[in-house]
Design a protein around this motif. Sequence first.
Motif, PDB file in Angstrom:
ATOM      1  N   PHE A  54      48.214  42.892  34.604  1.00 28.47           N
ATOM      2  CA  PHE A  54      47.703  43.205  35.936  1.00 28.47           C
ATOM      3  C   PHE A  54      46.597  44.251  35.867  1.00 28.47           C
ATOM      4  O   PHE A  54      45.590  44.149  36.568  1.00 28.47           O
ATOM      5  N   LEU A  55      46.792  45.248  35.024  1.00 25.47           N
ATOM      6  CA  LEU A  55      45.777  46.311  34.935  1.00 25.47           C
ATOM      7  C   LEU A  55      44.453  45.740  34.453  1.00 25.47           C
ATOM      8  O   LEU A  55      43.409  45.911  35.094  1.00 25.47           O
ATOM      9  N   GLY A  58      43.147  43.123  36.853  1.00 25.10           N
ATOM     10  CA  GLY A  58      42.615  43.754  38.059  1.00 25.10           C
ATOM     11  C   GLY A  58      41.249  44.351  37.820  1.00 25.10           C
ATOM     12  O   GLY A  58      40.319  44.166  38.625  1.00 25.10           O
ATOM     13  N   LEU A  59      41.106  45.036  36.682  1.00 25.41           N
ATOM     14  CA  LEU A  59      39.808  45.635  36.372  1.00 25.41           C
ATOM     15  C   LEU A  59      38.737  44.560  36.224  1.00 25.41           C
ATOM     16  O   LEU A  59      37.638  44.669  36.786  1.00 25.41           O
ATOM     17  N   TYR A  61      38.705  41.562  37.460  1.00 28.79           N
ATOM     18  CA  TYR A  61      38.432  40.942  38.756  1.00 28.79           C
ATOM     19  C   TYR A  61      37.543  41.851  39.599  1.00 28.79           C
ATOM     20  O   TYR A  61      36.573  41.410  40.207  1.00 28.79           O
ATOM     21  N   TRP A  62      37.861  43.141  39.587  1.00 30.46           N
ATOM     22  CA  TRP A  62      37.095  44.089  40.390  1.00 30.46           C
ATOM     23  C   TRP A  62      35.641  44.146  39.914  1.00 30.46           C
ATOM     24  O   TRP A  62      34.696  44.111  40.710  1.00 30.46           O
TER      25      TRP A  62
END
Lengths: 68, 200, 558, 245
Positions: A54-55, A58-59, A61-62
């Motif tokens: 997820f980390l 998430g990074l 994706y961001w």
Amino acid sequence: MRAMKFRNRLLVAAAVFPLIPGTAWACPACMVGDPKTAGIYLGSTLVMSALPLFLVGGLAYWLWRRHS
Amino acid sequence: MNSPATLPESRLTLPAQAGAKHLPNSVLGMIIFIIAEIMFFAALMSAHTIARSSALGGLWPPPGQPRLPVERTAINTGVLLLSGVLLWLGNRYMSTTPKVGRRYVAGAIVSGITFVSMQGVEWVALLREGLTQTASTYGAFFYLIVGAHALHAVVAIVALTWVYVLMCLGRRLPAMFAATQIFWYFVVIVWPVIYLRVYL
Amino acid sequence: MSTQVPHAEQGIFQKYFWSTDHKIIAMQYLFTGMAMGLIGGYLAYVFRMQLAFPGHSVPGFGIVTPGEYNTVVTMHGSIMIFWVAMPVLIAAFGNFLIPLMIGCDDMAFPRINRLSYQIFLLSAVVLVASFLVKGGAFGGAWTSYPPLSASGAYNLTPLGASLWLVAVALEFVAFLLGGVNFIVTAMNSRAPGMTMYDIPMVVWMIVLASIMFMASVGPLIAGAVMLLFDQTLKTGFYDPARGGDPLLWQHLFWFFGHPEVYVVLLPAIGIVAELLTVFARKKLFGYKTILYTTWATVIISFLVWAHHQFVAGIDPRMANIFSVTTLLVSVPITEMVFLYIATLYGGSIRFHTPMLWAVAFVAEFMIGGVTGIFLGASGTDIYLHDTYFVIAHFHYTFVPIAIFSVFGGLTYWYPKMFGRMLNDTLGKVHFWGTAIPFNLIFIPLFITGAAGDQRRTYNYALFAEQSRPVLQHLRMFATFGLLVMLLFQLVFLFNFFWSLRHGRRAEANPWMANTLEWTVPSPPPHGNFAKLPTVYRGPYEYGVPGRIDDYWPQDVPN
Amino acid sequence: MLERYLTGASTYAHSIDHLFLLIAALVGFWLIVAEIALFWLSFKFRRKQGRPTQYVTGEEKHLARWVTIPHLLVIVCDIVILVPALIVWFNIKQTNPPIEQTVRVFGQQWAWSFQQPGPDGILDTADDIRTVGELHVTVNTTYRFELRSRDVVHSFAVPSFRLKQDALPGRTISGWFRPNRVGTYDIQCTQICGIGHALMAGRVIVETPQEHAAWLIRASNPALAERESPPASATGASIVAEVRR
């Protein structure tokens, strides 16, 4: 469509099969200790496994959203 | 072989360079570093959770060990969160009115120092009450996790102070300020989680 | 360290020991890694001799006592993974290649880069120093399971155990700093025009490996701190008598330990991609597919770590899940290997030394890969766990990774690193002298493992089933293979150092390759590019129809 | 296949051996196919004057299927391996066959010791039989073992039974085995446990019911047992001496 459904069912079956409890003989936590401890072990295993995904995901994706 | 492969299309016109949109190096580096840090604290927390759940007789904290000061630390948690808010406000004002922004940053640093020193006072009291590293995993995990957090807080305060001083001397360090902020926000955000798991 | 050199401008010390230039730092990592590799090889020699001729004095070491045997085995594993594979594959190649291949002048944080090497050097010094302390170096296996590792009363190497942990922790801090650097550099400093799909595969792989490392190392550092506290402050994190849990370390260790396997695998696979394409004069078969399979590998590798613990006392239901995920890893990796083989199709293959290493990598790595299935399948792992089968399996993956691909990469980039060509004939002698004995070492070990030889055992005399003469002969055979392999490394060392002085001078692009590092002189000057390049196409445009040259450098407009 | 290297002496030895054979056949096939492809392509497309390189991106359908189809087949093979592997695992570690005898196994630096019920057939009574380094069991009897460690992590392994289980200090881990062939087999410790790791050898002696009954009588009579305690073998003694040094 039907084939799709069958495959899904197969996947679910494959996912559930390993979890059949049985009497977990070699398992110290679930035989001697209480099932709560075993659950916490499993839970923290899942959390620890998923967290990096997820980390990093998430990074990634961001950053991707920022760029496009 | 029969169907010819697609040749690489000519790209003599360069794609629009996204250079302006790039995160500054220090910010990106800090974010990646924070990922490793989150994993570090996650491991400590999960170890603590397991030790807690498998404690003898389900008694946690173990009998005979002092209780942690839940209320005092709740106030202290408030101080730390306040520091995070102050820093955020400081960042907002920094671009428009740097003077106000710097004042907020100073406030954030002061409340950060307050948090760490209150923690120190608490440690001394607990040690006097007989909560030690060696007595049980209860004490060991307490000092390990809270100590690791305190260490991060001290490092972050030093970095923040340094950036603050440089900014007061008139240097403009937006990227570095941003990176330090991220580190401090991390320290602030991870604390309530620790409080919930370790103290309560 | 301090800067005591009078001529601060370009003194030897400034230039070679206190430099922030990524190329110099790469060389520092490379030579430190090679030096540690020699130590690791020597240790392998010591314990293989002991296993082949138990109780006899080993030439160059003496009688191996059981304590020394444990130390030697432990240090061989630790050194080869943490102080050879990691620094050479990730740090040396990463530092050298990333800025040159993406077309920038240096890393994003040059001073952090220098700090990273210094911390790494310190960790190596601490590790080597641990041989000298009272009780000797740590002897509780590179996995360092507590309570054995947590208490000097159990392992009898109290100081060595703590120094080992300190060294490992320092080493991870060094790679943490290095990893941040690699990722940020590759994301932010790419030459204009270089899109995601124009990045050479080796850069992608090193960056993905760094991401994996960053995301997995935290738990191990946490576990190491706890273990260090157990050793020095007498806490009880892993002591069941005081509410601790010895299994906890195994979880934290393997949470990092398994991704670590892929952390060193990915750069190796990346290097091989460069070699295969350049020497087959072929575009990489399915660049995007390889990239996606790599991402899949990264994701799955976080979900497989407990397969090291099938019989360690974990919940057997958990073993089922991890067995499934472990076999799932085979899906992307197989795809990747198939794509590499397919890359050779339609090529015009030149078998220079680097290409021999690359093909051998694929050939041997496949053996390592398929034998992993035996261990990932929980049913057979009950029998094979902790036997020599495991050892043979992971050496069939690690030796191609850390030896074959490194030699391939070194022989390929040597002209760029040092400005001179290596001798190709000596290179081929070295190749055959390494690749063949390598199989002679580990094929017998597959058999002894299948016959039940347990690991880390100093002498099998007490085990009737294991001291059968046929197994002892196999062990001797493996040792013989190792001796031959070690002997042939002298050829490489000679070639390496001789060519530094006397090799043919290398032009900028001796292999006619496309990637950006070949557009600058060999060796590249400080700052790399006289004029920062612009990228117009992907890195593997070989044999494009309609062109006179069979290669098409990335920075040439047309 | 494993049977060739080491006898199987328990009921689940065969299922593990069959699984091993199945995996060996499937992965062996793919390994050979892939190696042949690799070497054939390396040979076929070696450099030849006047033969240019083909420009192939790997996205052409008719070429890519040479990779995708085998790859799909590999996935099928994965499943074919996985299902029996999980079944074998389930049968050995997760099921609970009717137990006929119980034995306690203790690991410590550096010996195995065992506690078995005496003639009364009940554990934890005065006539329990405690042995060091030697476990006597009856053939064709299902045993439940309770595994404990007194100091560090050990691993209780009987290769001929295809049995392996780590012993963790502070926990009792149980499992089962059912020997089906009379004989003497090795017990190993497969987890490094300190400098005496190689000394942690034991023997499991699978006996017929009659032999076992005879042993039971001898063992529960201390005077007889004392006389019969096995002398340390010569090699064993020399290793012990080396460890001490």
